[in-house]
Design an enzyme around this catalytic site. Sequence first.
Site, PDB file in Angstrom:
ATOM      1  N   HIS A 127      13.290  28.264  16.679  1.00  0.00           N
ATOM      2  CA  HIS A 127      13.414  29.557  16.028  1.00  0.00           C
ATOM      3  C   HIS A 127      13.052  29.460  14.545  1.00  0.00           C
ATOM      4  O   HIS A 127      13.325  28.455  13.880  1.00  0.00           O
ATOM      5  CB  HIS A 127      14.838  30.089  16.156  1.00  0.00           C
ATOM      6  CG  HIS A 127      15.120  30.760  17.469  1.00  0.00           C
ATOM      7  ND1 HIS A 127      14.357  31.791  17.950  1.00  0.00           N
ATOM      8  CD2 HIS A 127      16.101  30.548  18.389  1.00  0.00           C
ATOM      9  CE1 HIS A 127      14.850  32.198  19.112  1.00  0.00           C
ATOM     10  NE2 HIS A 127      15.907  31.449  19.404  1.00  0.00           N
ATOM     11  N   CYS A 159       8.843  31.889  14.961  1.00  0.00           N
ATOM     12  CA  CYS A 159       8.676  33.226  14.408  1.00  0.00           C
ATOM     13  C   CYS A 159       8.598  33.159  12.881  1.00  0.00           C
ATOM     14  O   CYS A 159       9.175  32.272  12.252  1.00  0.00           O
ATOM     15  CB  CYS A 159       9.856  34.104  14.823  1.00  0.00           C
ATOM     16  SG  CYS A 159      10.001  34.385  16.593  1.00  0.00           S
TER      17      CYS A 159
END
Length: 357
Positions: A157, A213
């Site tokens: 992430h 991301c």
Amino acid sequence: MMMLVNCSGCRTPLQLPPGARSIRCAVCHAVTHVADPRSMPLPPSTSFSAATPPPPSPYGAPWGPPPSPHGKKKAVICGISYRHSRHELKGCINDAKCMRYLLINRFHFPESSIIMLTEEETDPYKIPTKHNLRMALYWLVQGCQPGDSLVFHYSGHGSQQRNYNGDEVDGFDETLCPLDFETQGMIVDDEINAAIVRPLLRGVKLHAFIDACHSGTVLDLPFLCRMKRSGEYGWEDHRPRSGVWKGTNGGEAISFSGCDDDQTSADTSALSRITSTGAMTFCFIQAIERGQGATYGSILNSMRSTIRNTGDAMGGGPVTTLLTMLLTGGSAGGGLSQEPQLTACEPFDVYTKPFSL
């Protein structure tokens, strides 16, 4: 105040807590004893004007001999699945294993020179916590010499947080999320830049591959390659208005990332058709295996084309069942809309510069 000491075993810089007389290294596990911590020098300052050359690096002289053709190859590979949490990802450990295989078998990295950080590791110092990832990054650049080739691969992430010191064009810092980020916090791009970009000496090259991301400028490199679908490109100047130096100490730093700063990256089975992977990692490895890895431009175009064609084939509907949870609310509709990015410490011709690790 924290003070820096070099590990007696691997020479990794370690932060010595106030009053401590010894510290254990998270990388090599050696215990370093200090006679009197108050006599240790303070950490070097890392903020200075981009208008003047950087001061001498604490890691060595910036302008050494020309690069050696026989330099070391070292890599840190981090894949985090966030198992049994609401942030769980399916393909990140697969990404780490595939990248390790590629580095060893295609680019001839010695197995002993690769640190793997995943939840599957049995060594507690190789679990991808914030502390362990920080120590691994210090290890990556420690003692670097002309001719060395360094690689940092991260699959997990990523996020953003508001920037308050004026060194971000869009007003946000990009971050990586270690396994324990909910309790220990994220690793901010300023720290990543200070840890593995600024110490790079002349003749040392670093390649980063960040499958996360909001990862476009997560190394805070000064230049971003803005490429159109036609293949035309130009370099955007991302040097901060604040004048904080974000370049290297004479070395070379180049990063491929999964998406732009305002985009999310997919963890999906749509590409391999067999198992979940990070879209960016899959497309990079595929570009190399298909013989499209001659230049940085050919790699970037290949990666973007694969993701774009996959998204177009999906039509935006079936991808909803393929994407796993994205930490910062990325939409599952519209196909794979992410656009891999290329950033660097200096602009260059992406279609003539050969890619090599």
